[in-house]
Write a protein that holds these residues in place. Structure first.
Motif, short mmCIF file in Angstrom:
data_model
loop_
_atom_site.label_atom_id
_atom_site.label_comp_id
_atom_site.label_asym_id
_atom_site.label_seq_id
_atom_site.Cartn_x
_atom_site.Cartn_y
_atom_site.Cartn_z
N SER A 233 -20.33 30.31 32.00
CA SER A 233 -20.56 30.02 31.24
C SER A 233 -19.96 31.26 30.00
O SER A 233 -19.28 31.22 30.08
N ILE A 234 -20.76 31.05 28.77
CA ILE A 234 -20.10 31.73 28.28
C ILE A 234 -21.46 32.36 26.98
O ILE A 234 -22.26 31.87 26.84
N ASN A 235 -20.60 33.02 26.05
CA ASN A 235 -22.27 33.83 24.84
C ASN A 235 -20.76 33.44 23.78
O ASN A 235 -20.34 34.57 23.57
N HIS A 236 -21.73 32.57 22.45
CA HIS A 236 -21.63 32.71 21.46
C HIS A 236 -21.00 34.04 20.12
O HIS A 236 -20.59 33.99 19.68
N ASN A 237 -22.32 34.44 20.35
CA ASN A 237 -22.76 35.62 19.76
C ASN A 237 -21.80 37.01 19.38
O ASN A 237 -22.38 36.88 18.59
N VAL A 238 -21.28 36.77 20.74
CA VAL A 238 -20.18 38.08 20.88
C VAL A 238 -18.71 37.85 20.87
O VAL A 238 -18.62 36.76 21.58
N SER A 239 -18.18 38.94 20.24
CA SER A 239 -17.12 38.79 19.94
C SER A 239 -15.77 39.20 21.97
O SER A 239 -15.42 37.95 21.62
N ASP A 240 -16.78 39.93 22.05
CA ASP A 240 -16.51 40.37 23.56
C ASP A 240 -17.00 38.82 24.24
O ASP A 240 -17.39 39.87 25.26
N LYS A 241 -16.25 38.31 24.79
CA LYS A 241 -16.57 37.39 25.24
C LYS A 241 -16.59 38.13 26.98
O LYS A 241 -17.73 37.49 27.52
N LEU A 242 -15.75 38.36 27.30
CA LEU A 242 -15.43 39.52 28.72
C LEU A 242 -16.54 39.48 29.25
O LEU A 242 -16.97 39.81 30.25
N ARG A 243 -17.74 41.11 28.22
CA ARG A 243 -18.06 41.53 28.34
C ARG A 243 -19.58 41.57 28.16
O ARG A 243 -20.74 41.76 28.19
N ALA A 244 -20.06 40.03 27.58
CA ALA A 244 -21.19 39.61 27.31
C ALA A 244 -21.91 39.38 27.84
O ALA A 244 -21.71 38.27 29.01
N ARG A 245 -23.15 39.53 27.97
CA ARG A 245 -24.48 39.00 29.06
C ARG A 245 -24.14 37.37 28.76
O ARG A 245 -24.46 36.80 27.29
N ALA A 246 -23.74 36.71 29.51
CA ALA A 246 -24.30 35.20 29.56
C ALA A 246 -25.20 34.70 30.86
O ALA A 246 -23.69 33.91 31.25
N PRO A 247 -25.56 34.97 31.20
CA PRO A 247 -26.58 33.70 32.08
C PRO A 247 -26.68 32.74 32.43
O PRO A 247 -26.21 32.26 33.77
N GLY A 248 -26.55 31.50 31.08
CA GLY A 248 -26.05 29.91 31.49
C GLY A 248 -27.40 29.24 32.39
O GLY A 248 -26.23 28.75 33.87
N ALA A 249 -28.81 30.06 32.80
CA ALA A 249 -29.26 29.78 33.34
C ALA A 249 -29.59 28.02 33.40
O ALA A 249 -30.36 27.66 34.42
N ASP A 250 -29.51 27.45 32.27
CA ASP A 250 -29.51 25.39 32.18
C ASP A 250 -27.95 25.88 32.45
O ASP A 250 -28.22 24.29 32.11
N ASP A 251 -27.21 26.28 31.43
CA ASP A 251 -26.02 25.64 31.07
C ASP A 251 -24.69 26.67 31.61
O ASP A 251 -24.59 27.46 31.31
N ASN A 252 -24.23 26.59 32.98
CA ASN A 252 -24.70 24.88 33.70
C ASN A 252 -25.09 26.02 35.16
O ASN A 252 -25.14 24.92 36.20
N ALA A 253 -25.69 26.69 35.53
CA ALA A 253 -26.56 27.00 36.70
C ALA A 253 -27.33 25.96 36.82
O ALA A 253 -26.96 25.66 38.57
N SER A 254 -27.97 25.32 36.30
CA SER A 254 -28.93 24.50 36.49
C SER A 254 -28.39 23.09 37.23
O SER A 254 -28.76 22.71 38.35
N GLY A 255 -27.07 22.72 36.67
CA GLY A 255 -26.61 21.89 37.19
C GLY A 255 -25.94 21.78 38.81
O GLY A 255 -25.89 21.22 39.83
N ILE A 256 -25.20 22.91 38.75
CA ILE A 256 -24.50 23.65 40.02
C ILE A 256 -25.77 23.97 41.33
O ILE A 256 -25.87 23.17 42.37
N ALA A 257 -27.05 24.29 40.78
CA ALA A 257 -27.85 23.85 41.53
C ALA A 257 -28.76 23.44 42.38
O ALA A 257 -28.99 22.57 43.60
N THR A 258 -28.67 22.01 41.02
CA THR A 258 -28.80 20.64 41.38
C THR A 258 -28.27 19.96 42.66
O THR A 258 -28.88 19.40 43.43
N ILE A 259 -26.98 20.34 42.34
CA ILE A 259 -25.78 19.69 43.46
C ILE A 259 -25.62 20.27 44.59
O ILE A 259 -25.98 19.66 45.58
#
Length: 548
Positions: free
Chosen positions: A225-251
């Protein structure tokens, strides 16, 4: 290739979707030298927009007349990857949108392969639909609640960024989840696929085929997952529920149902959770290239990237570009056969918009059903707000994709031992061994008994993917609960009719029937020739069974 963390920032203004957006871009104190720069391919449409954004600083290299109209090859500083990823999503709604390469030669090769494969049929198998009994037995077992639980588990990681510690931890969590579902089956293996250039490994689960063919079916989605609204990607909150926890959960729910039913495919199935998709399809590109180099006979690939946000009246949007047209038509037929209550449309996704492109590049037939037409997909992705509440706090939409994925895998992989193609004869015949030392046996009377183990056909049993328990001696008959009065229940071999009284599940080492879920198959006594029936499951040896 090293993708380095950089520190200093500049402010870049860009016009996206007709409005002015200001974005903080980390570019480093100095631009990397030529050896450190990355070779990147992207769609020519996106290249033109990014050139404008970066004040025409990106060079464009000549490739060939085959690909130059559709694909651009350029070279850029590693620090620009996050900006390009952001721009691809904000303007073009592409989850990926570009591919990263080790050299100019590889970039040119990739561009030409992507375009060449775009016009080839790549048909490698006959897309027959003949596994109705198996598919129809599996579909009702898929559960929205299980998919939702997996989405929650993945979204609980602070982020799943490919270079972060939590991104690495998420890989381990998926591996452990899939391993638990296999319950130690000898024909399954779950492993981490390590990448040399970043922290997060991919996860691959293999469900081995019956050995009659070397053909492989792949289903996958990216885990990062990634958060494009924050420059510090390593520490940014990025839950990624749809992109793409949903795909992995489907599998994951598909795996759960296959394992619960002891499904044995003819063709090998590989379930994959890819690392580092958001920064150029890096994980899937490594795996697809590796498998191609090993000569893997992959006959079909399904990509699940975002499955839980229904942004339109359509249930599925089937991607038509950089996918296989014959396999896409097969998906439409599967929807008509098994999921006719759902609707679908088609759409273009653009160059390298998700991990299916990595497989397409290698010449493998790939398809990608998506959650909605691209312009109506989830606008909260790549932010801290990609949470389950944006999908109504449920996984109802993702359940439709689990159903389609199940139909795809079973019809592509077929069932082991199914000689006539009707889905009846899944698996292989084995002795069904009681913990008290006898084998389940059926003789002329068709009455199941516990007898000394032998190689007689009456002691060769198979638990099918449709839940039926058959003896090799009476292939047209199924083990059936014939009476359920009182505390027990009688069993006999009767003509297969598809009733619940003929549906069995091996829960651990207890064989239970759908019509008597609180009771287990029981040997009535510790002696040769003892009758077998149903009784409340007390966990005793005479109720414990295993395949021998």
């Amino acid at each position: 290739m090293k993708i380095k963390k950089v520190t200093a920032g500049i402010i870049t203004s860009l016009v996206l979707m007709g409005s002015l957006v200001t974005s903080s871009l980390s570019v480093g104190n100095t631009i990397a030298d030529e050896k450190q720069k990355l070779w990147v391919t992207m769609g020519s449409d996106a290249y033109a927009g990014i050139q404008q954004l970066m004040s025409n600083q990106l060079p464009k290299y000549t490739i060939s007349s085959l690909a130059q109209t559709d694909v651009a090859v350029t070279q850029l500083d590693p620090a620009h990857l996050d900006l390009i990823s952001y721009y691809m999503h904000a303007k073009y709604k592409r989850c990926g949108g570009f591919m990263v390469h080790d050299s100019y030669a590889d970039a040119v090769k990739s561009a030409n392969e992507m375009i060449a494969n775009k016009t080839e049929s790549l048909v490698t198998i006959d897309y027959t639909i003949d596994q109705q009994k198996v598919v129809n037995a599996f579909l009702p077992q898929l559960q929205e609640s299980d998919i939702r639980t997996t989405i929650d588990g993945m979204a609980n990681f602070h982020n799943r960024y490919y270079q972060s510690d939590t991104g690495k931890d998420a890989s381990g969590w998926i591996k452990n989840t899939w391993e638990r579902l296999t319950n130690g089956r000898a024909d399954t293996k779950v492993e981490l696929y390590q990448h040399s250039r970043w922290k997060q490994p991919s996860v691959i689960m293999t469900l081995q085929g019956d050995g009659s063919t070397d053909e492989v079916v792949v289903i996958g989605g990216h885990m990062d997952s990634i958060n494009h609204n924050v420059s510090d990607k390593l520490r940014a909150r990025a839950p990624g529920a749809d992109d793409n926890a949903s795909g992995i959960a489907t599998i994951t729910d598909v795996i759960k149902v296959m394992m619960a039913n002891n499904y044995k495919p003819k063709r090998t199935i590989k379930f994959m959770a890819y690392a580092a998709e958001e920064v150029g399809l890096l994980g899937s590109e490594d795996i697809a290239e590796d498998m191609k180099g090993q000569g893997a006979n992959v006959v079909g690939v399904m990509q699940l990237d975002m499955t839980n946000y229904q942004g339109s009246s359509y249930d599925y949007a089937l991607v038509t570009d950089y996918t296989n047209s014959a396999q896409n038509e097969f998906l439409k037929r599967l929807i008509s056969q098994y999921l006719s209550q759902y609707t679908y449309t088609t759409m273009r996704c653009g160059y390298a918009c998700s991990d299916h492109a990595s497989w397409h590049r290698q010449g493998y037939a790939a398809s990608m059903p998506f959650e909605a037409p691209m312009q109506q997909s989830n606008r909260y992705i790549h932010t801290a707000n990609d949470t389950l509440d944006k999908s109504g706090n449920n996984a109802n939409h993702a359940l439709k994709f689990a159903q389609l994925a199940t139909a795809f895998l079973v019809e592509m992989a077929k069932s082991a031992g199914d000689d006539d193609g009707d889905g009846d004869d899944q698996g292989e015949y084995k002795q069904f061994y009681s913990a008290i030392g006898f084998c389940l046996d059926v003789q002329d009377s068709k009455t199941p008994l516990a007898n000394e183990c032998s190689k007689a056909d009456g002691q060769q049993w198979m638990l099918g993917n449709d839940g039926t328990m058959k003896s090799k001696r009476y292939k047209d008959s199924c083990l059936t609960v014939t009476d359920s009065s009182g505390s027990g229940g009688s069993v006999a071999m009767e003509k297969c009719a598809g009733s619940n009284s003929q549906k069995w599940t091996l829960n651990g080492d207890a064989l239970v029937n759908d019509s008597l879920a609180d009771r287990a198959l029981t040997v009535y006594g510790y002696r040769q020739g003892a009758k077998v029936g149903m009784w409340y499951d007390w966990g005793q040896d005479y109720q414990r069974w295993s395949w021998k």
